[in-house]
Write a protein that holds these residues in place. Structure first.
Motif, PDB file in Angstrom:
ATOM      1  N   VAL A  10       0.832  -1.206   0.000  1.00 29.44           N
ATOM      2  CA  VAL A  10       0.000   0.000   0.000  1.00 29.44           C
ATOM      3  C   VAL A  10       0.866   1.256   0.000  1.00 29.44           C
ATOM      4  CG1 VAL A  10      -1.685   1.342   1.337  1.00 29.44           C
ATOM      5  CG2 VAL A  10      -1.980  -1.135   1.066  1.00 29.44           C
ATOM      6  N   LYS A  11       1.928   1.255   0.790  1.00 26.98           N
ATOM      7  CA  LYS A  11       2.812   2.426   0.828  1.00 26.98           C
ATOM      8  C   LYS A  11       3.455   2.687  -0.535  1.00 26.98           C
ATOM      9  CE  LYS A  11       4.136   2.911   5.681  1.00 26.98           C
ATOM     10  NZ  LYS A  11       5.258   2.940   6.634  1.00 26.98           N
ATOM     11  N   GLU A  12       3.726   1.616  -1.293  1.00 28.32           N
ATOM     12  CA  GLU A  12       4.282   1.777  -2.629  1.00 28.32           C
ATOM     13  C   GLU A  12       3.287   2.445  -3.574  1.00 28.32           C
ATOM     14  OE1 GLU A  12       7.576   0.542  -4.020  1.00 28.32           O
ATOM     15  OE2 GLU A  12       7.809   1.052  -1.907  1.00 28.32           O
ATOM     16  N   LEU A  13       1.996   2.230  -3.324  1.00 23.45           N
ATOM     17  CA  LEU A  13       0.959   2.767  -4.204  1.00 23.45           C
ATOM     18  C   LEU A  13       0.521   4.180  -3.822  1.00 23.45           C
ATOM     19  CD1 LEU A  13      -1.317  -0.410  -4.517  1.00 23.45           C
ATOM     20  CD2 LEU A  13       0.286   0.472  -6.226  1.00 23.45           C
ATOM     21  N   LEU A  14       0.631   4.521  -2.541  1.00 21.78           N
ATOM     22  CA  LEU A  14       0.179   5.834  -2.082  1.00 21.78           C
ATOM     23  C   LEU A  14       1.110   6.942  -2.571  1.00 21.78           C
ATOM     24  CD1 LEU A  14      -0.800   5.008   1.623  1.00 21.78           C
ATOM     25  CD2 LEU A  14      -2.362   5.578  -0.245  1.00 21.78           C
ATOM     26  N   PRO A  15       0.562   8.142  -2.820  1.00 24.58           N
ATOM     27  CA  PRO A  15       1.431   9.278  -3.174  1.00 24.58           C
ATOM     28  C   PRO A  15       2.434   9.552  -2.056  1.00 24.58           C
ATOM     29  CG  PRO A  15      -0.895   9.809  -3.527  1.00 24.58           C
ATOM     30  CD  PRO A  15      -0.862   8.519  -2.784  1.00 24.58           C
ATOM     31  N   LYS A  16       3.629   9.916  -2.430  1.00 19.73           N
ATOM     32  CA  LYS A  16       4.671  10.178  -1.429  1.00 19.73           C
ATOM     33  C   LYS A  16       4.272  11.358  -0.553  1.00 19.73           C
ATOM     34  CE  LYS A  16       9.656  10.694  -0.907  1.00 19.73           C
ATOM     35  NZ  LYS A  16       9.730   9.529  -0.019  1.00 19.73           N
ATOM     36  N   ALA A  17       4.351  11.164   0.748  1.00 18.14           N
ATOM     37  CA  ALA A  17       3.962  12.208   1.699  1.00 18.14           C
ATOM     38  C   ALA A  17       4.943  13.376   1.641  1.00 18.14           C
ATOM     39  CB  ALA A  17       3.909  11.641   3.103  1.00 18.14           C
ATOM     40  N   LYS A  18       4.400  14.585   1.637  1.00 21.23           N
ATOM     41  CA  LYS A  18       5.225  15.788   1.616  1.00 21.23           C
ATOM     42  C   LYS A  18       5.195  16.538   2.937  1.00 21.23           C
ATOM     43  CE  LYS A  18       4.543  16.415  -3.358  1.00 21.23           C
ATOM     44  NZ  LYS A  18       4.001  17.297  -4.427  1.00 21.23           N
ATOM     45  N   THR A  19       4.239  16.208   3.763  1.00 25.50           N
ATOM     46  CA  THR A  19       4.118  16.863   5.073  1.00 25.50           C
ATOM     47  C   THR A  19       3.968  15.790   6.154  1.00 25.50           C
ATOM     48  OG1 THR A  19       1.703  16.996   5.034  1.00 25.50           O
ATOM     49  CG2 THR A  19       2.924  18.804   3.976  1.00 25.50           C
ATOM     50  N   LYS A  20       4.099  16.227   7.408  1.00 28.89           N
ATOM     51  CA  LYS A  20       3.948  15.295   8.539  1.00 28.89           C
ATOM     52  C   LYS A  20       2.542  14.733   8.593  1.00 28.89           C
ATOM     53  CE  LYS A  20       4.534  15.002  13.562  1.00 28.89           C
ATOM     54  NZ  LYS A  20       4.912  15.748  14.790  1.00 28.89           N
ATOM     55  N   ASN A  21       1.533  15.584   8.335  1.00 25.89           N
ATOM     56  CA  ASN A  21       0.149  15.116   8.368  1.00 25.89           C
ATOM     57  C   ASN A  21      -0.119  14.096   7.267  1.00 25.89           C
ATOM     58  OD1 ASN A  21      -0.554  16.634  10.591  1.00 25.89           O
ATOM     59  ND2 ASN A  21      -1.340  18.368   9.396  1.00 25.89           N
ATOM     60  N   GLU A  22       0.460  14.310   6.096  1.00 21.95           N
ATOM     61  CA  GLU A  22       0.301  13.351   5.011  1.00 21.95           C
ATOM     62  C   GLU A  22       0.974  12.026   5.346  1.00 21.95           C
ATOM     63  OE1 GLU A  22       1.795  15.174   1.478  1.00 21.95           O
ATOM     64  OE2 GLU A  22       0.047  16.469   1.196  1.00 21.95           O
TER      65      GLU A  22
END
Length: 293
Positions: free
Chosen positions: A187-199
C-alpha cells in the motif's frame, strides 16, 4: 535528485518501547470490540450484531464488563506489540543480510511479518488464555479477577494448561503479521509520497488499516478455533485440540460461515487498530530518532 535516505534504524530497546506505547494505545481504544468478538467466537448458535451485543452486555452485566479481562492483555501488551515491531525490524535486518538484499521487498516484508508473528505468539499464549476465560460470560461466577482466574487455572488444570492453544496462536499470529506487514509495504508503494507530517500520518493510518483488515481476513478462522481451544475449562470431553482438525470440525458442524464468527467486530478493531498501531509506532520512533540519537 538523489533518493531520500531511509531512516536510521532504532536500537532494539527503542523499538521495543515504541511498540509497547503503540500497543497500549490501540488496546485501550479498541478493547470492547475484542470482548464482543470473543463471545461471538465462543457461541455455536449464530451471529449477533455488534451494537446489539454491546447494548446487551451493558444492560445485563454493566459497562465495566466491556473491559473485563483487560488486565491480562494490558500486562502483556507492552511485550506483545513491542515484539511485533521490534522483532519485525530485527528479522528485516537479519534476512536482508542473509539473502544479500539492500532494500525491503514485499516478499521480505511478508517473511519478516510471519517470523515476528511466530515470535509474538510464543510470548502471549498464557495471557491470551486468561483473557479468553475472563471474557467468556459462562465464567462470570467462576473468576473474580484476572489474578483469581490465573490462580484457579493453575490449581485446577496445572501450569501446562496456560499453553493450551499454542499451535493455534502461532497460526493466528503468523497469518496476521505476514498479511499486515506485507500489505503495508504494498500500500505504501501505491500511495502518493507524503510531503508533510500530516500526510505521512495519513499514509501510515491508511496502510496500517488496510494491512490490519487483510490480516484479519487471513487469520479469523484460526482465531475462532484458538478461542474454542482456550475456552475449555476441563469439564467434559475436550472437543477442540489442534488447528486444522478443529477448522474442519467447526466447518462440518456449523458451516463455513462459523469460521468467520465475530469477524465484523474483529475487523472493526484490527482494521482501524492496525492504523493506530502504525501511526503511534512511527510517531514515537520518529521522536526517538530526533531526540535520542
Amino acid at each position: 535528485m538523489s533518493a531520500e535516505a531511509p531512516p536510521k534504524p532504532l536500537p532494539f530497546h527503542f523499538q521495543f518501547l515504541a511498540g509497547a506505547i503503540a500497543g497500549i494505545s490501540e488496546i485501550l481504544t479498541m478493547y470492547p470490540l475484542d470482548v464482543v468478538k470473543t463471545r461471538a467466537q465462543l457461541s455455536t448458535t449464530g451471529n449477533v450484531g455488534i451494537i446489539s451485543s454491546l447494548k446487551e452486555i451493558i444492560q445485563k452485566e454493566g459497562p465495566a464488563t466491556l473491559y473485563r479481562g483487560i488486565a491480562a492483555p494490558i500486562f502483556v501488551e507492552a511485550p506483545k506489540r513491542a515484539t511485533k515491531f521490534a522483532a519485525n525490524e530485527q528479522y528485516t535486518t537479519l534476512y536482508k543480510k542473509l539473502f544479500g538484499l539492500d532494500k525491503i521487498t514485499q516478499s521480505l516484508a511478508i517473511a519478516t511479518g510471519v517470523s515476528a508473528g511466530v515470535t509474538e505468539a510464543l510470548i502471549i499464549v498464557p495471557f491470551e488464555l486468561v483473557k479468553i476465560r475472563m471474557q467468556d460470560p459462562t465464567n462470570a461466577a467462576l473468576y473474580n479477577s484476572t489474578s483469581d482466574a490465573l490462580r484457579k487455572i493453575l490449581k485446577k488444570e496445572g501450569p501446562l494448561a496456560l499453553f493450551n492453544g499454542l499451535e493455534a496462536t502461532i497460526w493466528r499470529h503468523a497469518a496476521w503479521n505476514g498479511g499486515y506487514f506485507g500489505v503495508i509495504f504494498g500500500v505504501k508503494e501505491l500511495l502518493p509520497k507524503a510531503k508533510t507530517k500530516n500526510e505521512q500520518l495519513a499514509n501510515n493510518f491508511v496502510a496500517g488499516a488496510i494491512g490490519g483488515t487483510f490480516g484479519t481476513m487471513l487469520n479469523t478462522p484460526m482465531d475462532v478455533v484458538k478461542t474454542r481451544i482456550q475456552g475449555y475449562t476441563g469439564g467434559g470431553p475436550k472437543k477442540y485440540n489442534w488447528t486444522l482438525p478443529s477448522l474442519a470440525l467447526v466447518a462440518k458442524e456449523e458451516g463455513m460461515g462459523a469460521l468467520y464468527r465475530g469477524f465484523t467486530a474483529k475487523v472493526l478493531r484490527l482494521g482501524p487498530g492496525g492504523g493506530i498501531l502504525l501511526v503511534v509506532f512511527d510517531t514515537v520512533s520518529t521522536f526517538m530518532r530526533k531526540h535520542f540519537m
